[in-house]
Design a protein around this motif. Structure first.
Motif, PDB file in Angstrom:
ATOM      1  N   GLU A   1       0.830  -1.209   0.000  1.00 48.82           N
ATOM      2  CA  GLU A   1       0.000   0.000   0.000  1.00 48.82           C
ATOM      3  C   GLU A   1       0.859   1.251   0.000  1.00 48.82           C
ATOM      4  OE1 GLU A   1      -3.930  -1.677   2.412  1.00 48.82           O
ATOM      5  OE2 GLU A   1      -2.281  -0.731   3.515  1.00 48.82           O
ATOM      6  N   LEU A   2       1.957   1.226   0.743  1.00 49.88           N
ATOM      7  CA  LEU A   2       2.874   2.368   0.736  1.00 49.88           C
ATOM      8  C   LEU A   2       3.482   2.562  -0.648  1.00 49.88           C
ATOM      9  CD1 LEU A   2       4.617   1.850   4.198  1.00 49.88           C
ATOM     10  CD2 LEU A   2       3.222   3.821   3.536  1.00 49.88           C
ATOM     11  N   GLN A   3       3.816   1.475  -1.317  1.00 46.44           N
ATOM     12  CA  GLN A   3       4.325   1.592  -2.686  1.00 46.44           C
ATOM     13  C   GLN A   3       3.265   2.202  -3.604  1.00 46.44           C
ATOM     14  OE1 GLN A   3       7.681  -1.930  -3.213  1.00 46.44           O
ATOM     15  NE2 GLN A   3       5.760  -2.107  -4.299  1.00 46.44           N
ATOM     16  N   ARG A   4       2.026   1.742  -3.452  1.00 48.35           N
ATOM     17  CA  ARG A   4       0.938   2.284  -4.278  1.00 48.35           C
ATOM     18  C   ARG A   4       0.795   3.791  -4.073  1.00 48.35           C
ATOM     19  NH1 ARG A   4      -4.574   0.837  -1.813  1.00 48.35           N
ATOM     20  NH2 ARG A   4      -3.687   2.340  -0.340  1.00 48.35           N
ATOM     21  N   ASP A   5       0.825   4.223  -2.810  1.00 45.11           N
ATOM     22  CA  ASP A   5       0.630   5.629  -2.491  1.00 45.11           C
ATOM     23  C   ASP A   5       1.906   6.445  -2.675  1.00 45.11           C
ATOM     24  OD1 ASP A   5      -1.944   4.876  -1.808  1.00 45.11           O
ATOM     25  OD2 ASP A   5      -1.472   4.695   0.332  1.00 45.11           O
ATOM     26  N   GLY A   6       3.025   5.755  -2.822  1.00 39.24           N
ATOM     27  CA  GLY A   6       4.304   6.425  -2.938  1.00 39.24           C
ATOM     28  C   GLY A   6       4.814   6.473  -4.362  1.00 39.24           C
ATOM     29  N   LEU A   7       6.117   6.259  -4.498  1.00 37.25           N
ATOM     30  CA  LEU A   7       6.775   6.456  -5.778  1.00 37.25           C
ATOM     31  C   LEU A   7       6.270   5.498  -6.855  1.00 37.25           C
ATOM     32  CD1 LEU A   7       8.989   7.965  -7.333  1.00 37.25           C
ATOM     33  CD2 LEU A   7      10.627   6.268  -6.494  1.00 37.25           C
ATOM     34  N   ALA A   8       6.199   4.206  -6.552  1.00 35.48           N
ATOM     35  CA  ALA A   8       5.851   3.225  -7.575  1.00 35.48           C
ATOM     36  C   ALA A   8       4.466   3.467  -8.151  1.00 35.48           C
ATOM     37  CB  ALA A   8       5.934   1.811  -6.993  1.00 35.48           C
ATOM     38  N   GLY A   9       3.505   3.800  -7.284  1.00 35.36           N
ATOM     39  CA  GLY A   9       2.148   3.994  -7.752  1.00 35.36           C
ATOM     40  C   GLY A   9       1.921   5.285  -8.490  1.00 35.36           C
ATOM     41  N   ASN A  10       2.827   6.249  -8.339  1.00 35.79           N
ATOM     42  CA  ASN A  10       2.657   7.561  -8.964  1.00 35.79           C
ATOM     43  C   ASN A  10       3.726   7.877  -9.995  1.00 35.79           C
ATOM     44  OD1 ASN A  10       0.368   9.033  -7.313  1.00 35.79           O
ATOM     45  ND2 ASN A  10       1.607   7.907  -5.830  1.00 35.79           N
ATOM     46  N   LEU A  11       4.569   6.900 -10.288  1.00 31.15           N
ATOM     47  CA  LEU A  11       5.690   7.161 -11.182  1.00 31.15           C
ATOM     48  C   LEU A  11       5.232   7.540 -12.586  1.00 31.15           C
ATOM     49  CD1 LEU A  11       8.730   7.216 -10.845  1.00 31.15           C
ATOM     50  CD2 LEU A  11       8.807   4.805 -11.519  1.00 31.15           C
ATOM     51  N   GLY A  12       4.063   7.047 -12.985  1.00 36.21           N
ATOM     52  CA  GLY A  12       3.545   7.385 -14.311  1.00 36.21           C
ATOM     53  C   GLY A  12       3.270   8.861 -14.496  1.00 36.21           C
ATOM     54  N   GLU A  13       3.119   9.597 -13.392  1.00 39.55           N
ATOM     55  CA  GLU A  13       2.880  11.037 -13.463  1.00 39.55           C
ATOM     56  C   GLU A  13       4.142  11.841 -13.198  1.00 39.55           C
ATOM     57  OE1 GLU A  13      -0.183  11.789 -10.638  1.00 39.55           O
ATOM     58  OE2 GLU A  13      -1.549  10.285 -11.465  1.00 39.55           O
ATOM     59  N   ILE A  14       5.241  11.152 -12.937  1.00 37.41           N
ATOM     60  CA  ILE A  14       6.475  11.824 -12.549  1.00 37.41           C
ATOM     61  C   ILE A  14       7.590  11.600 -13.571  1.00 37.41           C
ATOM     62  CG2 ILE A  14       8.278  11.945 -10.782  1.00 37.41           C
ATOM     63  CD1 ILE A  14       6.146  10.891  -8.796  1.00 37.41           C
ATOM     64  N   SER A  15       7.799  10.335 -13.907  1.00 42.70           N
ATOM     65  CA  SER A  15       8.940   9.964 -14.726  1.00 42.70           C
ATOM     66  C   SER A  15       8.728  10.326 -16.186  1.00 42.70           C
ATOM     67  CB  SER A  15       9.178   8.453 -14.613  1.00 42.70           C
ATOM     68  OG  SER A  15      10.053   7.995 -15.621  1.00 42.70           O
TER      69      SER A  15
END
Length: 674
Positions: free
Chosen positions: A71-85
């Motif tokens: 859940e932390l991954q989902r809410d953190g970098l891994a889950g939001n990387l599509g909007e960042i990278s």
């Protein structure tokens, strides 16, 4: 709030109990487990069958701290990387556009972890995002069977490494959905590979090292379609892959390649039947640890590449290396049934991986070491084999680990319970979960596992089923425990000095309750080639010096590695970088007397996340002393371990915590005299 200590009393004799049990615990040679069940797909002839089989994705639902990590991954970098990278920007992306110019490696690196998080969590938004990329893979199939971006070198050779990652994604997608397009796409692609000129096939560095991943996907398809041309392709892939069967060296010493590729000979063994191939994987694993792996945490000191003379525990491993080693262990534990791989999996998962992330999983660092006393954006080369800010917790840096890290916890969760080839099930590593699976003659059962493992020694399992049935339950008795006990419905069996793979075969019924107790004690390991340094273990956990950590927030753009790229709309303020500095002395040796170490347990954390110094529910008191001459060196890293017998200060009390909860840590201690 639950207390970590659960009550369990076990009194009995070896393989006996206070009342006559209706079961016995037997040691098992995994080679004796025959493939007699058709509940799940095993290897087709002529491939050698596996004793254990991974369940279809969705069969295992994690709970407890493991679910919290995902859940932390989902809410953190891994889950939001599509909007960042920038590499995942859909505009002109090579996986969505035939003429796209970015995302070749990064998209599949990220998607294989992201998609499996979506499957485990059942998150609709994540499932929809996954489908967008899967549809892009399908749309990218060429008339000749090739799929994905065409990444060619100067002489026209195709670079196929990213396709190997995409094949794994397609396999998991098929496992979850049953979409038969996957079989057609993979069949066409493998026909293309078979026809591709051998002198051009798998000749570049990454793909040449990692051909074993391609080989495993060929087996996967063969087991589902039985098309014999795939066996010809399997031989071709092995011929063209780097030689991981060399007697006393490796094709290269890149840490991720080693963690990922050492298993290639064991994969080929399934087809060749030549035991020297299987032995080569074991030799590779032992070779790198004999030279560079005299450190705790399950890995080896490579930074990016192993270098002669750089063997001190201040050398670390990429976060990519952690998750790739875990995947290798998961594959090998099912393929061989050898508990060696399970114990290494736990070592990396519990002691190395958690410390690579910020507690909120919104940033990670490229390198994490067993002795790690600063985590900043300074260039520490040549102390580490990378020039740049590779130790800071930065969400934008180190694009391989930035995208690849997400698979670690989902894959770990999916392998908590396996099917056995003879119609049973296997619990080889332990964590809170709920599982649905078929046993015996396709009898559906449910398993509910509750435990605070690895922070506690008790594991409880409850079975639910409509029909009572006979099947074997395999489980691991860890090598570090003594006098393990098992109870079923209150009847206790004492397993004495038994360790390794064990089996209970009986008629199981709805409501059966199983309780495992694996007593945890303090032990010590000596690392002779690293100045006789000492590591302290408690069960599967290795302990580290408690160092007060001071976090300093810095601008992610200024602290990023030179090749970092992010989308134009990415908010660096919302994704900060943190440097971590020691606020208390770290240069302690330890008195190597385990009788002086006292374990102290506390309440389980309310947020279900135990891998921080503030939350960890287990600490230890020990005796140690400051070593004034052991200081940071000119590169800003902690100096190499001092020689034996170094002068030290007065003996004093020190506190240890599990090294997985310590972002700064000393886990290989110089020994000092009491």
């Amino acid at each position: 709030m639950k207390h970590i200590i659960t009550c369990f009393a076990a009194v009995g004799l070896l393989c006996s109990c206070t009342s006559v049990p209706d079961f016995k615990v037997e040691p098992v040679n995994p080679a004796a487990i025959e493939s007699t069940s058709s509940n799940y797909i095993n290897n087709r002839q002529p491939l050698r069958s596996a004793p254990f089989l991974k369940l279809p994705i969705g069969s295992v639902k994690p709970k407890g701290w493991l679910l919290r990590c995902i859940e932390l991954q989902r809410d953190g970098l891994a889950g939001n990387l599509g909007e960042i990278s920038a590499w995942l920007d859909k505009n002109n992306n090579a996986w969505l556009n035939e003429h796209g110019d970015h995302g070749w490696e990064e998209v599949p690196y990220w998607l294989r972890g992201y998609s499996n998080m979506a499957y485990l969590l059942g998150d609709k938004a994540m499932l929809d995002e996954t489908q967008t990329w899967i549809d892009g893979i399908f749309a990218g199939v060429k008339p000749d069977g090739y799929f994905g971006p065409v990444n060619e070198n100067g002489d026209g050779r195709r670079e196929l490494w990213a396709n190997m990652l995409a094949l794994q994604i397609l396999q998991d997608y098929y496992d979850f959905t049953g979409d038969k397009r996957v079989l057609n796409v993979m069949t066409g692609y493998f026909k293309w590979e078979l026809s591709y000129p051998e002198e051009k096939f798998l000749r570049d560095y990454w793909e040449n090292s990692r051909g074993g991943d391609n080989l495993a996907s060929v087996y996967w398809l063969y087991n589902r379609t039985g098309e014999t041309f795939l066996l010809d392709l399997a031989h071709k892939i092995h011929r063209c892959t780097a030689d991981w069967t060399q007697e006393s060296t490796l094709p290269n010493w890149h840490n991720v390649n080693v963690a990922e590729c050492f298993r290639e000979p064991a994969t080929y063994y399934l087809l060749s039947g030549d035991s020297t191939h299987l032995e080569a994987t074991y030799k590779d694993f032992d070779l790198i640890r004999r030279i560079y792996g005299q450190v705790p945490g399950g890995m080896f000191g490579s930074d990016e590449n192993c270098r002669q003379g750089y063997i001190d525990p201040r050398q670390g491993t990429e976060t990519c290396g952690f998750v790739e080693q875990m995947l290798s262990d998961e594959i090998l534990m099912a393929q061989t049934g050898d508990m060696k791989w399970v114990e290494n999996l736990e070592d990396v998962a519990f002691n190395s991986l958690p410390a690579a992330f910020m507690p909120d999983y919104k940033a990670l660092r490229y390198i994490t070491s067993p002795n790690h006393t600063v985590s900043d954006a300074r260039n520490h080369n040549p102390g580490i084999d990378n020039s740049g800010p590779f130790l800071a917790m930065n969400p934008f840096s180190s694009r391989c680990c930035q995208h690849n890290h997400a698979m670690g916890w989902p894959y770990f969760a999916e392998n908590l319970v396996l099917a056995s080839a003879d119609g049973g099930m296997a619990l080889l590593t332990y964590s809170d979960c709920e599982v649905s699976l078929l046993v015996a003659d396709s009898v559906k059962i449910k398993l509910d596992e509750s435990t605070y493992y690895p922070f506690d020694e008790n594991v409880s399992v409850k079975l639910s089923m409509d029909t009572s049935t006979v099947f074997p339950l395999y489980f691991r008795i860890p090598s570090w425990t003594e006098n393990a006990t098992v109870s079923i419905n209150g009847n206790i069996v004492d397993c004495g000095d038994m360790t390794g793979l064990a089996k209970i075969e009986r008629k199981w019924s709805d409501g059966d309750s199983i309780h495992f107790n694996f007593p945890m004690t303090v032990s010590m390991r000596r690392w002779d080639v690293n100045q006789g340094s000492v590591s302290v273990d408690y069960g599967p956990l290795t302990l580290s010096l408690l160092i007060d950590e001071r976090y300093e927030r810095v601008d992610s753009r200024e602290a990023a590695v030179w090749d970092s790229k992010w989308q134009a709309g990415a908010d660096a303020d919302a994704w900060p970088t943190y440097e971590i500095y020691a606020a208390t002395p770290w240069n302690y040796g330890i008195v190597p007397d385990k009788s002086l170490i006292k374990i102290e347990k506390s309440e389980w954390p309310a947020d279900n996340y135990p891998f921080t110094a503030a939350n960890v529910p287990l600490k230890a008191s020990a005796k140690g002393a400051l070593i004034p001459s052991w200081t940071s060196n000119s590169t800003g890293l902690c100096g190499v371990l001092p020689e034996k017998g170094v002068a030290h200060g007065d003996i004093e009390d020190i506190t240890l915590i599990p090294m997985g909860a310590a972002r700064l840590r000393i886990s290989a201690f110089p020994p000092v005299n009491n």
